[in-house]
Design a protein around this motif. Sequence first.
Motif, short mmCIF file in Angstrom:
data_model
loop_
_atom_site.label_atom_id
_atom_site.label_comp_id
_atom_site.label_asym_id
_atom_site.label_seq_id
_atom_site.Cartn_x
_atom_site.Cartn_y
_atom_site.Cartn_z
N LEU A 562 -9.59 6.51 4.62
CA LEU A 562 -8.30 6.05 4.08
C LEU A 562 -8.47 4.55 3.84
CD1 LEU A 562 -4.92 7.17 5.57
CD2 LEU A 562 -5.21 4.92 4.62
N THR A 563 -8.57 4.18 2.59
CA THR A 563 -8.89 2.78 2.29
C THR A 563 -7.98 2.21 1.20
OG1 THR A 563 -10.73 1.26 1.90
CG2 THR A 563 -10.72 3.29 0.58
N THR A 564 -8.27 0.94 0.84
CA THR A 564 -7.41 0.24 -0.11
C THR A 564 -7.75 0.62 -1.55
OG1 THR A 564 -7.44 -1.57 1.46
CG2 THR A 564 -6.56 -2.08 -0.72
N GLU A 565 -6.71 0.81 -2.33
CA GLU A 565 -6.85 1.12 -3.76
C GLU A 565 -7.87 0.17 -4.39
OE1 GLU A 565 -4.73 3.57 -5.37
OE2 GLU A 565 -6.45 3.26 -6.71
N GLY A 566 -8.78 0.71 -5.19
CA GLY A 566 -9.75 -0.14 -5.88
C GLY A 566 -11.07 -0.26 -5.14
N ASN A 567 -11.10 0.11 -3.86
CA ASN A 567 -12.35 0.03 -3.11
C ASN A 567 -13.20 1.28 -3.37
OD1 ASN A 567 -14.40 -0.38 -1.25
ND2 ASN A 567 -13.17 0.39 0.47
N LYS A 568 -14.19 1.14 -4.23
CA LYS A 568 -14.99 2.31 -4.65
C LYS A 568 -16.15 2.57 -3.69
CE LYS A 568 -12.94 3.05 -8.70
NZ LYS A 568 -11.57 3.03 -8.22
N GLU A 569 -16.43 1.57 -2.85
CA GLU A 569 -17.64 1.62 -2.02
C GLU A 569 -17.71 2.87 -1.15
OE1 GLU A 569 -19.89 -1.63 0.80
OE2 GLU A 569 -17.70 -1.46 0.90
N LEU A 570 -16.57 3.30 -0.63
CA LEU A 570 -16.60 4.42 0.31
C LEU A 570 -16.78 5.78 -0.38
CD1 LEU A 570 -13.91 3.27 2.91
CD2 LEU A 570 -16.40 3.08 3.03
N ASN A 571 -16.61 5.80 -1.70
CA ASN A 571 -16.80 7.07 -2.44
C ASN A 571 -18.19 7.65 -2.19
OD1 ASN A 571 -14.34 6.86 -3.49
ND2 ASN A 571 -14.97 6.13 -5.51
N ASN A 572 -19.16 6.75 -2.01
CA ASN A 572 -20.54 7.22 -1.83
C ASN A 572 -20.85 7.58 -0.38
OD1 ASN A 572 -20.86 6.58 -4.52
ND2 ASN A 572 -21.42 4.46 -4.00
N ILE A 573 -20.01 7.18 0.50
CA ILE A 573 -20.33 7.41 1.92
C ILE A 573 -19.47 8.55 2.48
CG2 ILE A 573 -20.66 6.28 4.16
CD1 ILE A 573 -20.33 3.56 2.72
N ALA A 574 -18.17 8.48 2.20
CA ALA A 574 -17.24 9.46 2.79
C ALA A 574 -17.21 10.75 1.98
CB ALA A 574 -15.85 8.85 2.86
#
Length: 624
Positions: A562-574
């Motif tokens: 659950l992260t901040t809008e616009g933060n794409k970084e976690l798409n590859n991890i979570a």
Amino acid sequence: MCGIVGYIGKKEAWPILIKGLERLEYRGYDSAGIALMNDRAFFVCKKKGKVVELSKFIKNLNKEEIKKNLSGKIGIAHTRWATHGIPSDSNAHPHLSNDGTIAIVHNGIIENYLSIKKILINKGYKFKSDTDTEVLANLIEDVKKHAKVSIDEAVRLALNEVNGAYAILVISKEEPDTMVIAKLGSPVVIGVGKNEFFIASDATPIIEHTKKVIYLEDGEMAVINNKNKKFNLKIKTITDKTVKIPYIHQLKIKIEELEKGGFPHFMLKEIFEQPESLRNTMRGRIVLEKGNVKFGGLEKFKKELENLNHLTIVGMGTARFAGLIGEYAIEELSGIRTKVEYGSEFTYRDVATPYRAGLIAISQSGETADTLNAIKKAKRDKMLTLGVVNVIGSTIAREVDAGIYNHIGPETAVASTKASTSQVLLLIMLAIYLGRMRGNLSKNKSQEILKEIEKLPALVEIILKNSKHIKQLAKKYKKSENFFFLGRKYNTGAAMEGALKLKECSYIHAEGCNSAELKHGPISLIDKDFPSLVIAPIDSMYEKNKSHIQEIKARGGIVIALTTEGNKELNNIADDVIYIPKTLEILTPILAFVPMQLLAYYISVERGNDVDKPRNLAKSVTVE
Ligand code: F6R
């Protein structure tokens, strides 16, 4: 726990009573019953299960039977949350005394019921249920017979023999125009109509009939009887002192606020009400130009608040989790050392009271016994007591020295949603209020937070617009048997709230945990079937949370970030990502609550649960 309803007047009582029970069902729903006074005879009907079982039974009676059994202008009714004895027809209220002359409904616990029961059994009394209430019914009968007194006097004398908590309604065949009401530790409200009275555990069954209400105080009893076709109300104490009819309050709740308004469940309606409920929570309280907050209810205690040296926050369940977030905010913004405790534990702990100490009690219902007892203890210890309470006129609201109301209208679903976000918001606003008055918080910093607070309703709106995404996630995760909810700093409390919401509605085992704590033990639970929802907004803890996510992934776990809008970084991890809009770190829990509420709601619906009334629970927990 348990809801009681009574009617005495000129109308047929049963439809009023059944409707009233439906309104009070949030207080308990494992059995329901009704007793009507019908020409010096009682019609009693009790059913295991929800109120609908009782009303189905009644509605299936034929016209003749309805006419014969259900006509009665005086009646009492009850919806139960079992304490003594399993949910069953026989343990359901109302309970009759042995000779069948007295009927009673009761919310609370008679603590010394076993010793009284023994004495009554020795006198030849027989018991049909396992309840403490039936003991009270027989005690009243016994006192009445031996003292040869009226029903109200018999109730009064009997209550002098019992320890515990009660709100009771008593009717007697021998005085068919009388109802006796008594209160100690459990709530009861008397609605004053035109030559009729409506009695209930709270005002919700009353508002459609009258807006005028009287709140009985602890240790008081009311006697309503019919003299010359006019119903009279008298109030006295259990110690037999006459009480002047107290101030009659004017209710402000609207009936529409109690209805579902087109939503399939109250829980969903209340989740979607949050932009409005947050607006109402802050309405008229923000003074942006001064970078300050106004709380009318606290004005009288400004001096004491300015000099506070220590704060304890108490609450139970969701309210305590809101407190955990409040603790961070108050310490950071006001500089006052703050501790959060379970109300239940604070009451019984023997610890020194810090110098100039205050207590903040958080309670949606204002009736939670564990929290109420903590306030009583704090008062004995000469602490300043403050309340953050939703239900106006509730016991806690009246017990504290000063208070702040949520102003969010009734919350009906058992799982708390709009109250929880409102509680967190009020605690943050209180932190600003205290910080400003004590010179710990600059005007600029305060204005920055207040501006962001004002944006919250719109930000919650954005999250709600994306509810379809959460609905899809619910389909994906509905079969999970376990869940972690993880977060740090402000979001430690939010993680605990997320876990509570899921477990109470969906019956999935869920644990809320500080993300850093995971590696100190709980991580051994992680495997490919164990999802973790990690609250990881872009804030001071983001890098740490990212590492926690990596740690879970490295052990084959599933992560919903659950992260901040616009933060794409976690798409590859979570495995999945839920976005919340950007806000200040201190306000992130309020936004994080919403998708977690939606996830709990949709998973519960997917699993076919009764979302508004999860098993084994009650909304208002008035027993310890
Ligand atoms: C959970 C929930 C409960 C309550 C708790 C305290 O969704 O609603 O955990 O928060 O029973 O209740 P109140 O706030 O009425 O004191």
